[in-house]
Design an enzyme around this catalytic site. Structure first.
Site, PDB file in Angstrom:
ATOM      1  CG  ASN A  63      -1.837   1.150   1.332  1.00  0.00           C
ATOM      2  OD1 ASN A  63      -1.437   2.279   1.037  1.00  0.00           O
ATOM      3  ND2 ASN A  63      -3.064   0.930   1.749  1.00  0.00           N
ATOM      4  CD  GLU A 104      -7.304  -0.215   0.912  1.00  0.00           C
ATOM      5  OE1 GLU A 104      -7.517   0.804   1.587  1.00  0.00           O
ATOM      6  OE2 GLU A 104      -6.465  -1.053   1.215  1.00  0.00           O
ATOM      7  NE  ARG A 142      -7.648  11.065   5.575  1.00  0.00           N
ATOM      8  CZ  ARG A 142      -8.146  10.498   6.665  1.00  0.00           C
ATOM      9  NH1 ARG A 142      -7.400   9.678   7.374  1.00  0.00           N
ATOM     10  NH2 ARG A 142      -9.366  10.757   7.071  1.00  0.00           N
ATOM     11  CD  GLU A 181      -7.059  -6.245   2.944  1.00  0.00           C
ATOM     12  OE1 GLU A 181      -7.164  -6.111   1.707  1.00  0.00           O
ATOM     13  OE2 GLU A 181      -6.319  -5.538   3.638  1.00  0.00           O
ATOM     14  CG  HIS A 222       0.903   6.322   4.628  1.00  0.00           C
ATOM     15  ND1 HIS A 222       0.016   7.334   4.949  1.00  0.00           N
ATOM     16  CD2 HIS A 222       0.370   5.186   5.124  1.00  0.00           C
ATOM     17  CE1 HIS A 222      -1.002   6.822   5.619  1.00  0.00           C
ATOM     18  NE2 HIS A 222      -0.812   5.523   5.741  1.00  0.00           N
ATOM     19  NE  ARG A 262      -8.399   7.268   4.385  1.00  0.00           N
ATOM     20  CZ  ARG A 262      -9.285   6.903   5.308  1.00  0.00           C
ATOM     21  NH1 ARG A 262     -10.427   7.544   5.428  1.00  0.00           N
ATOM     22  NH2 ARG A 262      -9.022   5.930   6.131  1.00  0.00           N
ATOM     23  CB  THR A 285      -5.792   4.331   9.619  1.00  0.00           C
ATOM     24  OG1 THR A 285      -5.682   3.267   8.672  1.00  0.00           O
ATOM     25  CG2 THR A 285      -5.842   3.745  11.024  1.00  0.00           C
ATOM     26  CB  THR A 286      -9.637   1.590   7.216  1.00  0.00           C
ATOM     27  OG1 THR A 286      -9.209   2.361   6.103  1.00  0.00           O
ATOM     28  CG2 THR A 286     -11.009   1.016   6.947  1.00  0.00           C
ATOM     29  CG  HIS A 308      -8.340   4.114   0.919  1.00  0.00           C
ATOM     30  ND1 HIS A 308      -8.510   3.963   2.283  1.00  0.00           N
ATOM     31  CD2 HIS A 308      -9.574   4.433   0.436  1.00  0.00           C
ATOM     32  CE1 HIS A 308      -9.771   4.169   2.599  1.00  0.00           C
ATOM     33  NE2 HIS A 308     -10.441   4.469   1.506  1.00  0.00           N
ATOM     34  CG  HIS A 364      -5.612  -1.704   9.438  1.00  0.00           C
ATOM     35  ND1 HIS A 364      -5.251  -1.153  10.614  1.00  0.00           N
ATOM     36  CD2 HIS A 364      -6.020  -0.678   8.650  1.00  0.00           C
ATOM     37  CE1 HIS A 364      -5.445   0.153  10.559  1.00  0.00           C
ATOM     38  NE2 HIS A 364      -5.912   0.464   9.379  1.00  0.00           N
ATOM     39  N   GLY A 365      -2.229  -2.611  10.003  1.00  0.00           N
ATOM     40  CA  GLY A 365      -1.342  -2.552  11.163  1.00  0.00           C
ATOM     41  C   GLY A 365      -0.243  -3.602  11.163  1.00  0.00           C
TER      42      GLY A 365
END
Ligand code: PXP
Length: 238
Positions: free
Chosen positions: A7, A70, A49, A151, A10, A45, A100-101, A43, A192-193
């Site tokens: 991903n 996403e 962002r 997911e 960032h 959004r 975040t999600t 993603h 995630h994470g």
């Protein structure tokens, strides 16, 4: 063979901090693919962002680069995604104020809407995925909605592991959900994470076929570089 989705949102976060062009997420997409990522996740959004429409369009038009886009269930975002035709889509919940999600989709509440969105993408031969919490009920609803993949949101597990708390129950929930999904022919992804340790723990779940990893991977690459970090993740999930 499990797959690694990187991903790169960032990279765009960093670019946007200056409002200029560097670092370029399109260049990042090409680079991480070249050094071993199996796919790229972005993603788009609602508040744009990080990744913006032009980034998404350009990244999705790159050749030989599977892109997982996403999106929320917002109709404008769905229409944009249908136009730019990524290889895959993953429907995620979106809340304006979140950093975040924060969790999986509320499938029960949004069944009709999500089913409709899934069929629009399936009609265009785009692989569909639903970002869900590790719950047997949500796996069964996912089947009803005719998604190709799910997911599993691994945020809770990651937080428990990182804060050295007991994570066994959450891990069991993930494993049971993954087994059920696999048994009813839904491909299982996780994300995630995730960092090295959490990915290593989850890698023992045979049914998980794809990991989507962003924040830690980008952050760690500031120290070690994308090459070393991606190589290390690929070694863990091999
Ligand atoms: N998978 C999904 C569906 C996500 O929404 C995100 C965060 O955007 C990730 C994976 C990556 O999470 P992280 O950045 O914490 O690795």
């Amino acid at each position: 063979m499990k797959r690694l989705g990187v991903n790169i949102d960032h990279v765009a976060t960093l670019r946007n901090a200056r409002g200029e062009r560097h670092p370029d997420p399109i260049a990042a997409a090409k680079f991480v693919k070249k050094i071993g990522a199996d796919s790229i996740t972005i993603h788009l959004r609602e508040d744009r962002r990080h990744i913006n429409d032009l980034d998404a369009k350009k990244i999705c038009s790159l050749k030989n680069l599977p892109v997982n886009l996403e999106i929320s269930t917002n109709s404008k975002i769905v229409d944009i995604a249908l136009k730019i035709k990524p290889n895959y889509i993953c429907i995620v919940p979106e809340n304006r104020k979140e950093v975040t999600t924060e969790g999986g989709l509320d499938l029960n509440k949004n069944k009709k809407k999500i089913k409709k969105i899934i069929s629009k993408f399936k009609n265009k031969n785009i692989r569909t995925s639903l970002f869900i919490n590790p719950s047997l009920k949500d796996v069964l609803i996912s089947k009803e909605l005719r998604t190709d993949c799910i997911e599993i949101h691994t945020g809770k597990l990651s937080t428990l592991i990182k804060s050295k708390k007991n994570f066994q129950n959450e891990l069991k929930r993930i494993k049971k959900s993954a087994i059920l999904a696999n048994n009813i022919n839904i491909e299982v992804h996780a994300g995630h994470g995730l960092d090295y340790r959490t990915t290593q723990i989850l890698n023992n779940i045979r049914e998980i076929k794809e990991f989507n990893i962003g924040h830690f991977l980008i952050g760690e690459s500031l120290f070690d570089g994308f090459k070393k970090v991606i190589k290390k993740f690929k070694k863990i999930i091999r």
